[in-house]
Scaffold this active site. Structure first.
Site, mmCIF file in Angstrom:
data_model
loop_
_atom_site.group_PDB
_atom_site.id
_atom_site.type_symbol
_atom_site.label_atom_id
_atom_site.label_comp_id
_atom_site.label_asym_id
_atom_site.label_seq_id
_atom_site.Cartn_x
_atom_site.Cartn_y
_atom_site.Cartn_z
ATOM 1 N N SER A 150 0.843 -1.194 0.000
ATOM 2 C CA SER A 150 0.000 0.000 0.000
ATOM 3 C C SER A 150 0.884 1.251 0.000
ATOM 4 O O SER A 150 1.673 1.450 -0.917
ATOM 5 C CB SER A 150 -0.946 -0.037 1.201
ATOM 6 O OG SER A 150 -1.977 0.913 1.063
ATOM 7 N N ASP A 284 -9.103 -6.674 -3.981
ATOM 8 C CA ASP A 284 -8.724 -5.481 -3.221
ATOM 9 C C ASP A 284 -9.833 -4.442 -3.279
ATOM 10 O O ASP A 284 -10.210 -3.974 -4.358
ATOM 11 C CB ASP A 284 -7.423 -4.901 -3.799
ATOM 12 C CG ASP A 284 -6.769 -3.883 -2.879
ATOM 13 O OD1 ASP A 284 -7.484 -3.197 -2.132
ATOM 14 O OD2 ASP A 284 -5.531 -3.763 -2.931
ATOM 15 N N HIS A 313 -6.967 -6.215 0.239
ATOM 16 C CA HIS A 313 -5.845 -5.292 0.359
ATOM 17 C C HIS A 313 -4.825 -5.786 1.377
ATOM 18 O O HIS A 313 -3.620 -5.639 1.180
ATOM 19 C CB HIS A 313 -6.372 -3.913 0.759
ATOM 20 C CG HIS A 313 -5.381 -2.812 0.649
ATOM 21 N ND1 HIS A 313 -4.857 -2.397 -0.556
ATOM 22 C CD2 HIS A 313 -4.793 -2.022 1.600
ATOM 23 C CE1 HIS A 313 -4.007 -1.398 -0.362
ATOM 24 N NE2 HIS A 313 -3.940 -1.164 0.941
#
Length: 341
Positions: A150, A284, A313
């Site tokens: 991320s 995700d 995610h």
């Protein structure tokens, strides 16, 4: 004999009673301490030792397992927004023990102190901070495998472009970027940031949960495999634990939320010349998987792309085994003799 039994039994009973009472007290009134203890223990259970260093007069914490080896790149792990080194525990636990691993608490996160007031908290600023930490740890001379998820995935890619002589290879896991298709969560976050009103951001942005229900919502959109079994009191503890960081998280989000940062990784991808690896959860709900092809097409040396099914995610929580296999395959170190949970 009776005297001896009494002498042993009553102190033991008093001790157990005090421990039980303390546990109940912590669970009811200080559940954040339970969450903090659990996260710390996951780091230790993974085999990492918790260590500290000093960068620019500020304490930086990191987890480390193993030691540097000649002709084998160490792995540097960079966490996502509002996370810390503990998010990597499932991966580290699965990695072969002879791989040197360092998982950072970026400044202002986990056990690392916040940077000085005027620190640049844009992606470029965070890249500079990571380089200072790498130099302080004496890891800038031997090329390292930089891995991020991320926010950390974007930092990893940008770092590889800026310091290719330090990087042996880079793995970007669902990096923070604007994707061709936008998830509803990404739009929810961006709309809150666009308001520029701090009270509104704290109220409306799902990254700042204010109640157990909002904490559950954050966990649900981060993971494919839902975690509905978590007691309400533990969710409250997670909320309370995160609130102490909200001031810093808000500054960080505003630094990262600037328009130029949304496409920075995509615009920089052509400069990432080291062997590159993309990992994304097929499901995700934060950063849409459509970003994977964008990066693959722009990276000049993309050697592997893994789209993991039934995965959101939080790849480290949803599919740690698949992530480990992807990472080791990219390094040329995967063996079918090993099984990953």
């Amino acid at each position: 004999m009776i005297v001896t039994v009494h002498a042993l039994f009553y102190p033991l009973l008093a001790f157990v009673t005090s421990i039980t009472a303390a546990s109940v007290y912590i669970y009811l009134l200080k559940p954040n301490l339970i969450v903090q203890y659990y996260l710390r223990m996951t780091v230790l259970w993974s085999g990492m030792k918790i260590k500290y260093t000093n960068v620019n007069g500020k304490k930086v914490c990191y987890g480390e397992r193993g030691c540097k080896q000649k002709d084998r790149s160490s792995i540097l792990l960079l966490h996502g927004f509002s996370a810390d080194k503990s998010m990597w525990a499932p991966l580290v636990r699965n990695l072969p023990p002879n791989i040197h691993v360092i998982a950072l608490d970026l400044p202002g996160n986990g056990e690392s102190e916040q940077p000085v007031e005027d620190t640049d908290l844009s992606f470029k600023g965070l890249v500079n901070i990571v380089h200072q930490i790498i130099e302080t740890l004496g890891m800038s001379e031997d090329p390292i495998h930089v891995v991020g998820l991320s926010m950390g995935g974007t930092i990893a890619g940008l770092y590889a472009a800026e310091y290719p002589h330090v990087v042996d290879r880079v793995t970007m896991m669902c990096p923070a970027m604007r994707t061709p298709e936008q998830t509803s969560v990404a739009m929810e976050i961006q709309n809150a940031v666009n308001s520029e009103d701090e009270d509104q951001i704290l109220r409306d942005c799902p990254l700042f949960p204010q109640s157990p229900d909002e904490m559950q919502y954050l966990l649900d959109f981060a993971q494919f495999h839902k975690s509905n079994f978590i007691p309400n009191q533990i969710l409250r503890g997670a909320v309370d634990m995160r609130k102490q960081y909200h001031g810093f998280y808000l500054k960080l989000l505003k630094g990262l939320g600037a328009e130029e940062n949304a496409t920075l990784l995509e615009r920089t991808a052509s400069r990432i010349t080291v062997p590159s690896h993309i990992v994304w959860g097929q499901d995700d709900q934060v950063v849409h998987v459509s970003g994977a092809k964008v990066l693959k097409d722009k990276l000049p040396n993309c050697q592997r792309m893994d789209i993991i099914p039934r995965c959101g995610h939080a790849i480290n929580l949803d599919r740690p085994g698949s992530k480990t296999k992807a990472l080791l395959s990219f390094r040329g170190e995967y063996s079918k003799k090993n099984e990953y949970s």
